[in-house]
Enzyme design. Structure first.
Site, PDB file in Angstrom:
ATOM      1  N   HIS A 117      25.278   5.586   8.856  1.00  0.00           N
ATOM      2  CA  HIS A 117      25.702   6.046   7.523  1.00  0.00           C
ATOM      3  C   HIS A 117      27.230   6.132   7.546  1.00  0.00           C
ATOM      4  CE1 HIS A 117      25.580   7.634   3.623  1.00  0.00           C
ATOM      5  NE2 HIS A 117      24.996   8.804   3.811  1.00  0.00           N
ATOM      6  N   GLN A 124      29.497   8.063   4.959  1.00  0.00           N
ATOM      7  CA  GLN A 124      29.457   9.525   5.103  1.00  0.00           C
ATOM      8  C   GLN A 124      30.477   9.982   6.139  1.00  0.00           C
ATOM      9  OE1 GLN A 124      27.277  11.866   3.410  1.00  0.00           O
ATOM     10  NE2 GLN A 124      28.844  13.194   4.268  1.00  0.00           N
ATOM     11  N   ARG A 179      33.118  12.058  -0.469  1.00  0.00           N
ATOM     12  CA  ARG A 179      32.445  10.746  -0.530  1.00  0.00           C
ATOM     13  C   ARG A 179      33.156   9.875  -1.563  1.00  0.00           C
ATOM     14  NH1 ARG A 179      27.123  10.168   0.988  1.00  0.00           N
ATOM     15  NH2 ARG A 179      27.529   7.983   0.549  1.00  0.00           N
ATOM     16  N   ARG A 215      21.873   0.566   0.153  1.00  0.00           N
ATOM     17  CA  ARG A 215      21.176   1.577   0.963  1.00  0.00           C
ATOM     18  C   ARG A 215      19.801   1.021   1.286  1.00  0.00           C
ATOM     19  NH1 ARG A 215      20.663   8.037   0.137  1.00  0.00           N
ATOM     20  NH2 ARG A 215      22.723   7.759   1.074  1.00  0.00           N
ATOM     21  N   CYS A 236      25.809  16.459   5.769  1.00  0.00           N
ATOM     22  CA  CYS A 236      25.906  15.384   4.781  1.00  0.00           C
ATOM     23  C   CYS A 236      25.149  15.706   3.503  1.00  0.00           C
ATOM     24  CB  CYS A 236      25.419  14.066   5.388  1.00  0.00           C
ATOM     25  SG  CYS A 236      23.674  14.047   5.837  1.00  0.00           S
ATOM     26  N   ASP A 262      22.023  17.653  10.598  1.00  0.00           N
ATOM     27  CA  ASP A 262      21.388  16.798   9.589  1.00  0.00           C
ATOM     28  C   ASP A 262      19.900  17.136   9.586  1.00  0.00           C
ATOM     29  OD1 ASP A 262      20.932  14.728   7.743  1.00  0.00           O
ATOM     30  OD2 ASP A 262      20.813  13.169   9.281  1.00  0.00           O
TER      31      ASP A 262
HETATM   32  N1  NVA Z   1      19.477  11.236   8.146  1.00  0.00           N
HETATM   33  C1  NVA Z   1      19.319  11.413   6.715  1.00  0.00           C
HETATM   34  C2  NVA Z   1      20.631  11.322   6.022  1.00  0.00           C
HETATM   35  C3  NVA Z   1      20.564  11.544   4.523  1.00  0.00           C
HETATM   36  C4  NVA Z   1      21.876  11.398   3.818  1.00  0.00           C
HETATM   37  C5  NVA Z   1      18.356  10.377   6.197  1.00  0.00           C
HETATM   38  O1  NVA Z   1      18.476   9.200   6.576  1.00  0.00           O
HETATM   39  O2  NVA Z   1      17.476  10.733   5.410  1.00  0.00           O
HETATM   40  N1   CP Z   2      24.681  12.415   2.001  1.00  0.00           N
HETATM   41  C1   CP Z   2      24.075  11.487   1.244  1.00  0.00           C
HETATM   42  O1   CP Z   2      24.148  10.274   1.522  1.00  0.00           O
HETATM   43  O2   CP Z   2      23.421  11.991   0.176  1.00  0.00           O
HETATM   44  P1   CP Z   2      22.431  11.188  -0.795  1.00  0.00           P
HETATM   45  O3   CP Z   2      21.230  10.802   0.029  1.00  0.00           O
HETATM   46  O4   CP Z   2      22.111  12.148  -1.891  1.00  0.00           O
HETATM   47  O5   CP Z   2      23.136   9.968  -1.300  1.00  0.00           O
END
Ligand code: NVA
Ligand code: CP
Length: 306
Positions: free
Chosen positions: A128, A131, A292, A101, A264, A224
């Protein structure tokens, strides 16, 4: 050849369907496949915070017979003292997969270029894709097949989730609508890629700033956060927020085709979605979160067995 999963289209439409079939199988029989038996180690590196991704990969790797190695933000030499290329070459000699990540998509591409084991994008600034696999599995469970279903995403149309819905949804043959303010719509390159893919899969991508039209008749409504990790909240999350008009509320839900609601998570009630919707009967966000685990186990099995 080592297969990686850096963006949604790294799986062909047929491969994406195969992974989803395998996810259904693994959800029913969680310990039936053990590609990491040994146990082999899989590294899960975080440059940003996480709950679902951390827990689902750790639990999933263990269930596949392996040992998760979680590396938290700032713990590795990567990003401070050591290049991505050297990190990839060192880790490839010790682990069976690298799950990362991070911020820039180019970092993942560089990691994959120098890694002899599968690299999986567990969220970047641009995509992502793990997801979206979980979301497609959830849509299958609640609406039957994904192909031909209409899914509308509301909010920041240029963020990682919107990009992944555009590509991953169209890859699955869905009709994807992105409802976003004019200044927050997907990049032309994403639109072009999704349109080219739509010609093969029978799906489509529509981008609009009309949230009412976008909700009307849709089978899935999804949103989101307005402020993604690493972004400045100024101008996004205040009284003049351009996203206010795109909040998923009961009024939008009532225009849909009896839609399910996805998010998500983490969610901000009263911002991108009302509590009435996310805590209401159409919401399947906790099935989505659980999926997930199943979707990623299927993805890892697919990549490791190639
Ligand atoms: N768009 C959000 C998704 C979190 C799972 C982010 O990148 O923070
Ligand atoms: N949806 C998701 O990726 O959640 P986290 O940021 O908690 O991993």
């Amino acid at each position: 050849m080592t297969r990686h999963f850096l963006k949604d289209t790294d799986l062909s439409p047929a491969e994406q369907a195969e992974v989803l079939d395998l996810a259904v199988e693994l959800k029913a029989a969680p310990y039936s496949r053990t590609p990491l038996a040994g146990p082999q180690t899989a590294a899960v590196i975080f440059d940003k915070t996480s709950t679902r991704t951390r827990v689902s990969f750790a639990a999933g790797i263990a269930a596949l017979g392996g040992q998760p190695l979680i590396i938290n933000p700032g713990e590795a030499q990567l990003g401070h003292k050591e290049s991505i290329a050297d990190t990839a070459q060192v880790m490839s000699r010790m682990v069976s997969a690298i799950i990362w990540r991070t911020y820039a998509q180019s970092g993942l591409e560089e990691m994959a270029e120098h890694s002899s084991v599968p690299v999986i994008n567990s969220l970047s600034d641009n995509f992502h894709p793990c997801q979206i696999l979980a979301d497609l599995l959830t849509i299958r469970e609640h609406r039957g097949d994904v192909k031909g279903q209409t899914m509308t995403y509301f909010g920041d149309g240029a963020n990682n989730m919107a990009n992944s819905y555009a590509l991953g949804g169209v890859n699955a043959g869905m009709h994807v609508r992105i409802a976003a303010p004019a200044d927050y719509q997907p990049d032309a390159a994403i639109v072009a890629e999704a349109e080219a893919l739509a010609a093969q899969t029978g799906g489509s991508l529509t981008v609009t700033d009309d949230s009412v039209a976008a909700a009307t008749g849709a089978d899935v409504l999804v949103t989101d956060t307005w402020v993604s990790m690493g972004q400045d909240s100024a101008g996004r999350d205040d009284e003049a927020s351009p996203f206010t008009k795109f909040q998923v509320n009961q009024e939008l839900m009532s225009l849909s085709n009896d839609a399910i609601f996805l998010h998500c998570l983490p969610a901000y009630r009263g911002k991108e979605v009302t509590a009435e919707v996310i805590d209401g009967p159409a919401s399947v966000v906790f099935d989505e979160a659980e999926n997930r685990l199943h979707a990623q186990k299927a993805l890892m099995t697919f990549l490791l067995e190639r």
